[in-house]
Design an enzyme around this catalytic site. Structure first.
Site, PDB file in Angstrom:
ATOM      1  N   PRO A   1       0.986  -1.119   0.049  1.00 19.54           N
ATOM      2  CA  PRO A   1      -0.111  -0.258   0.033  1.00 19.54           C
ATOM      3  C   PRO A   1       0.865   1.264  -0.034  1.00 19.54           C
ATOM      4  O   PRO A   1       1.676   1.497   0.988  1.00 19.54           O
ATOM      5  CB  PRO A   1      -0.885  -0.074   1.337  1.00 19.54           C
ATOM      6  CG  PRO A   1       0.087  -0.824   2.198  1.00 19.54           C
ATOM      7  CD  PRO A   1       0.786  -1.995   1.219  1.00 19.54           C
ATOM      8  N   GLY A  53       0.919   5.184  -0.425  1.00 13.24           N
ATOM      9  CA  GLY A  53      -0.207   6.361  -0.339  1.00 13.24           C
ATOM     10  C   GLY A  53       0.070   7.401  -1.555  1.00 13.24           C
ATOM     11  O   GLY A  53       1.212   7.505  -1.741  1.00 13.24           O
ATOM     12  N   SER A 102      -3.701   1.214  -0.849  1.00 15.87           N
ATOM     13  CA  SER A 102      -3.460   2.070   0.455  1.00 15.87           C
ATOM     14  C   SER A 102      -4.726   3.071   0.733  1.00 15.87           C
ATOM     15  O   SER A 102      -5.304   3.397  -0.101  1.00 15.87           O
ATOM     16  CB  SER A 102      -2.475   3.233   0.270  1.00 15.87           C
ATOM     17  OG  SER A 102      -2.358   4.315   1.045  1.00 15.87           O
ATOM     18  N   HIS A 113       7.796  -0.182   7.471  1.00  7.39           N
ATOM     19  CA  HIS A 113       7.275   1.163   6.651  1.00  7.39           C
ATOM     20  C   HIS A 113       8.195   1.633   5.457  1.00  7.39           C
ATOM     21  O   HIS A 113       8.263   2.930   5.475  1.00  7.39           O
ATOM     22  CB  HIS A 113       6.780   2.179   7.775  1.00  7.39           C
ATOM     23  CG  HIS A 113       5.365   2.955   7.025  1.00  7.39           C
ATOM     24  ND1 HIS A 113       4.266   2.406   7.455  1.00  7.39           N
ATOM     25  CD2 HIS A 113       5.135   3.767   6.330  1.00  7.39           C
ATOM     26  CE1 HIS A 113       3.460   3.080   6.906  1.00  7.39           C
ATOM     27  NE2 HIS A 113       3.876   3.934   6.242  1.00  7.39           N
ATOM     28  N   GLY A 155       7.162  -1.887  -2.530  1.00  7.44           N
ATOM     29  CA  GLY A 155       6.612  -0.452  -2.735  1.00  7.44           C
ATOM     30  C   GLY A 155       7.187   0.310  -3.555  1.00  7.44           C
ATOM     31  O   GLY A 155       6.790   0.521  -4.838  1.00  7.44           O
ATOM     32  N   ARG A 156       8.516   0.902  -3.257  1.00  5.87           N
ATOM     33  CA  ARG A 156       9.311   1.644  -4.173  1.00  5.87           C
ATOM     34  C   ARG A 156       9.448   0.961  -5.502  1.00  5.87           C
ATOM     35  O   ARG A 156       9.302   1.634  -6.688  1.00  5.87           O
ATOM     36  CB  ARG A 156      10.681   2.087  -3.450  1.00  5.87           C
ATOM     37  CG  ARG A 156      10.401   3.119  -2.224  1.00  5.87           C
ATOM     38  CD  ARG A 156      11.845   3.367  -1.637  1.00  5.87           C
ATOM     39  NE  ARG A 156      11.870   4.301  -0.592  1.00  5.87           N
ATOM     40  CZ  ARG A 156      11.587   3.970   0.601  1.00  5.87           C
ATOM     41  NH1 ARG A 156      11.901   2.632   0.990  1.00  5.87           N
ATOM     42  NH2 ARG A 156      11.719   4.674   1.663  1.00  5.87           N
TER      43      ARG A 156
END
Length: 385
Positions: free
Chosen positions: A81, A83, A110, A277, A331-332
């Protein structure tokens, strides 16, 4: 699918994204908390683990499939997720959802997406889990649960490591604001990246639609509202309350301590996600790959263990599975693909990671994920490298 010309790995996509995005937006994605030690270690920690392949065990028919919580992944990877990823490409969350569905993997959506959870759910028939926080207003939490149920989300991913926003020096220096309004400080930056600006200028005004009606339409005000409703005083009893209000699978994201993993299981969690995170919250905390072995040992196979943080090679996924992860979450890595080419870029990044993983398992002699275990990896002390 074929990757855009000249981009052959995730790092190539990161470099291309850096060229494509305004600096403040690139730094928003790439940056971590404070000195970014944890963000760096998330990636570099994989380098401490070395694969121990086996001879005369290669196979042309390697299986990467993973059954997980009632669904099936084509290979053990998911989208995290992330944002406001709609800032990187028009309707970015929808684009990512389409790419995930095309590759047969889960998208963790997200709560802070620009598109609404309903719009993202309708974008594809792929498996989706909704990220959820325990808000000060428990009525808002219940509203999100009901909306997720009606939209067809199969699972809830409860994030535990963001009771407040971490301090990110890059964003502070850049004066980063989640808005399209040009200021003198950003005008030159955007001018150098005019293609991004022209592409985004044709999209509707930015808004975090999951929170529509709870603040003004201004993105800055909405971001401030979301920060204000995060609850820093949650306890395990609050998690038990949430567990009682959702009948499907619940994943606890943000686990670094084995005792927390055991508590989550005892409270009814269906899976735990080892995560810090992306190093964006508390700098100096354990890297995910460093925390994984102890968490996986404590869990002992009772529930699936997921890992996010630093995954940027297919060999990283192999190492994580060998150390006890059932799947990894990126994520990235997928955001770099999104920034370069939308859904096509995300799918290309996923193709790269899958091909790298398949290649590694074929050479190493592991015919299926079940053959990867602690004997498949060895940790070498830094002094020996």
């Amino acid at each position: 699918m074929a990757a855009p010309k000249g981009l052959i790995n995730v790092m190539d996509y990161q470099a291309a994204a850096k060229r494509a995005l305004p600096r403040m937006l690139y730094d928003f994605v790439a940056g971590g908390a404070l000195d970014e030690q944890t963000a760096f270690r998330n990636r570099s920690g994989f380098g401490d683990w070395w694969l121990r392949g086996r001879s005369f065990r290669s196979s042309s028919d390697v299986s990467l499939r993973r059954d997980l919580l009632g669904g099936t992944l084509s290979f053990p990877l998911m989208l995290a997720p992330t944002g406001a990823s709609g800032l990187l490409w028009p309707f970015g969350e929808v684009e990512a959802a389409r790419a995930a569905a095309a590759k047969g993997i889960v998208m963790q959506v997200s709560a802070g997406s620009l598109q609404s959870m309903e719009e993202i759910a309708a974008a594809s028939d792929g498996d989706k889990w909704l990220q959820l926080f325990l808000y000060r207003d428990r009525g808002l939490t219940l509203e999100f649960l009901e909306r997720a149920r009606l939209a067809g989300y199969r699972a809830i991913c409860v994030t535990t490591d963001a009771p407040v926003h971490g301090r990110r020096d890059r964003d502070s220096r850049n004066g980063f604001s989640i808005d399209r309004k040009l200021t003198p400080g950003t005008l030159v930056d955007v001018a150098w990246h005019y293609r991004w600006w022209l592409r985004m200028a044709r999209t509707p005004r930015f808004a975090m639609k999951n929170f529509a009606g709870r603040s003004t339409g201004n993105m800055v005000d909405m971001a401030a509202y979301i920060s204000s409703v995060l609850d820093p005083d949650v306890t395990w009893d609050d998690f038990s309350w949430l567990r009682d209000h959702w009948s499907g699978p619940v994943i606890v994201k943000g686990i670094l301590d084995p005792q927390d993993a055991l508590e989550a299981i005892g409270r009814g969690a269906d899976a735990v996600q080892v995560s810090n995170h992306g190093g964006r919250q508390l700098d100096g905390t354990l890297a995910s790959i460093d925390a994984l072995p102890a968490v996986a040992e404590a869990v002992g196979g009772r529930v699936p263990v997921l890992l996010d943080g630093g995954v940027s090679r297919g060999t990283d996924i192999v190492k994580a599975v060998a150390l006890g992860a059932d799947a990894c979450v990126i994520g990235r890595a997928h955001l770099w693909g999104l920034a370069v080419a939308g859904a096509r870029g995300v799918e290309a990044v996923l193709d790269i990671l899958e091909q790298e993983m398949r290649n590694a398992m074929t050479i190493g002699g592991w015919k299926s994920l079940s053959e990867l275990d602690r004997a498949s990896v060895m940790r070498l002390p830094p002094s020996s490298l």
